[in-house]
Write an enzyme that holds these catalytic residues in place. Sequence first.
Site, PDB file in Angstrom:
ATOM      1  N   LYS A 264       0.857  -1.197   0.000  1.00  0.00           N
ATOM      2  CA  LYS A 264       0.000   0.000   0.000  1.00  0.00           C
ATOM      3  C   LYS A 264       0.892   1.246   0.000  1.00  0.00           C
ATOM      4  O   LYS A 264       0.607   2.227  -0.681  1.00  0.00           O
ATOM      5  CB  LYS A 264      -0.925  -0.014   1.219  1.00  0.00           C
ATOM      6  CG  LYS A 264      -1.978   1.078   1.234  1.00  0.00           C
ATOM      7  CD  LYS A 264      -1.530   2.374   1.854  1.00  0.00           C
ATOM      8  CE  LYS A 264      -2.662   3.397   1.901  1.00  0.00           C
ATOM      9  NZ  LYS A 264      -2.224   4.693   2.441  1.00  0.00           N
ATOM     10  N   ASP A 280      -5.470   5.149 -15.206  1.00  0.00           N
ATOM     11  CA  ASP A 280      -6.451   4.358 -14.471  1.00  0.00           C
ATOM     12  C   ASP A 280      -5.798   3.762 -13.216  1.00  0.00           C
ATOM     13  O   ASP A 280      -5.080   2.759 -13.292  1.00  0.00           O
ATOM     14  CB  ASP A 280      -6.968   3.256 -15.417  1.00  0.00           C
ATOM     15  CG  ASP A 280      -8.070   2.415 -14.811  1.00  0.00           C
ATOM     16  OD1 ASP A 280      -8.222   2.402 -13.583  1.00  0.00           O
ATOM     17  OD2 ASP A 280      -8.784   1.757 -15.588  1.00  0.00           O
ATOM     18  N   HIS A 378       4.183  12.154  10.394  1.00  0.00           N
ATOM     19  CA  HIS A 378       2.777  12.217  10.017  1.00  0.00           C
ATOM     20  C   HIS A 378       2.044  13.232  10.862  1.00  0.00           C
ATOM     21  O   HIS A 378       1.221  13.991  10.379  1.00  0.00           O
ATOM     22  CB  HIS A 378       2.143  10.841  10.286  1.00  0.00           C
ATOM     23  CG  HIS A 378       1.601  10.183   9.072  1.00  0.00           C
ATOM     24  ND1 HIS A 378       0.320  10.354   8.680  1.00  0.00           N
ATOM     25  CD2 HIS A 378       2.167   9.370   8.164  1.00  0.00           C
ATOM     26  CE1 HIS A 378       0.115   9.663   7.581  1.00  0.00           C
ATOM     27  NE2 HIS A 378       1.226   9.057   7.251  1.00  0.00           N
TER      28      HIS A 378
HETATM   29  C1  MEV Z   1       0.747   4.699   4.967  1.00  0.00           C
HETATM   30  O1  MEV Z   1      -0.111   5.299   4.018  1.00  0.00           O
HETATM   31  C2  MEV Z   1       1.738   3.804   4.292  1.00  0.00           C
HETATM   32  C3  MEV Z   1       2.609   2.959   5.240  1.00  0.00           C
HETATM   33  O2  MEV Z   1       1.760   2.247   6.149  1.00  0.00           O
HETATM   34  C4  MEV Z   1       3.411   2.007   4.382  1.00  0.00           C
HETATM   35  C5  MEV Z   1       4.153   0.945   5.170  1.00  0.00           C
HETATM   36  O3  MEV Z   1       3.739   0.596   6.283  1.00  0.00           O
HETATM   37  O4  MEV Z   1       5.156   0.452   4.618  1.00  0.00           O
HETATM   38  C6  MEV Z   1       3.509   3.829   6.070  1.00  0.00           C
END
Ligand code: MEV
Length: 428
Positions: A264, A280, A378
């Site tokens: 992700k 896309d 973050h």
């Molecule tokens: C957050 O959007 C993405 C992460 O969780 C990816 C990862 O854990 O490697 C920080």
Amino acid sequence: MTLPNRSSRLSGFHHQSPPDRLAAVAAFAGLDAATVGHLADFGNLDPHLADRLIENVIGTMNVPVGIATNLKVDGRDVLVPMATEESSVVAAVCNAARQCYDAGGIVTSMSGPLMIAQVQLVQVRDPHSARVKILEKREEVKAACDACDPVLVSLGGGFRDLEVRVLDTLGGSMVITHLIVDTRDAMGANAVNSMAERLAPHFEAWTGGKVYLRILSNLADRRVARARAVWPVEAIGGQEVRDGMISAYQFAEADPYRAATHNKGIMNGVSAVVLATGNDTRAVEAGAHAYAARGGRYTSLSRWEVTADGDLAGVLELPMAVGLIGGATKLHPTARACLAILGVGTAEELARVTAAVGLAQNFSALKALATTGIQKGHMALHAQNIALMAGAVGEEVDAVARALVARGEVRVDIAAEELGRLRGRRGE
Ligand code: MEV
């Protein structure tokens, strides 16, 4: 929640103009004038164009476009536009790219622009004979495919290969044909879907079977983009950081729960470039995750290891079905502007830069996770969003965000309290 009894059967909605549709939706949902006014503002996307891109349009959804700096891809400095709503994603790429810039940046390659269309044949009494009969018709299949898209052929693309499998399914044997097509600078969905539809009656005639599906495969494993880079161990904070990152990768390699999150993070970067260029995102996401599970077990899309010199090497490989022509890429003015910033001349170059961004994104996530954790970085950005949600404006946003981070409590109620205190001090 009690809702008035209202009907979603909006007759003629499809034929209405966006303002008329908006009025109907506002009446249905009881939207106030400010909300209607907000939706009526299409920003920098022409309402007529928006209305042509999708159906039943009432407005647009703006997503910020940020620029990833510090990237050197195949020896060329590039600025990469990224469209995302998630904080820290763009900064993560900038940081990762800076830390490998002096070591040469990111090197990329591509397997080729080949897409696959699938044709599903069922009710075939002798599937193995049918398979061979289709393979015997290779030249006819090629001619029919190429006749579908003479422009593609004139650009050097077109039919490349034919594969036929007998698949054991819950519904018995199926004969599945893959048309493998070089789609050049197009993503290629339209081209290969047309070819599959054109070929279907022929397959039925040759085999006596019945065709159902005729559609591309998003597992574009003949269109794989690769990126690799080396981060000098001293540039990333030493051996302990490196080893923590390798261990994080090994965790993702072994465990689908972790691999989903790891991938992700990669897609945070990849999808942001795909979206910014009007491509896309769902096609690329589906391809990536299917590719990650191609061995029968879902695993990490990237690989991390230590070089002979003790540096950190990362490699990313994933299907990248993106194009420069067709659909929103060509029509959406922001996508066109983003492509102009990127300066890519071919779909392959776009795919390769996008893979480079995915690798950089993964580097930063692993580094943060293996060291301070991601919440620290973050939280600073998240605190700004929370300050905005509490009603802070202008310089108040930074002041309230700083106070939230200092208190270690990034919550809207605390932000409102801090905002009240700030305004109180100013005598408001
Ligand atoms: C957050 O959007 C993405 C992460 O969780 C990816 C990862 O854990 O490697 C920080």
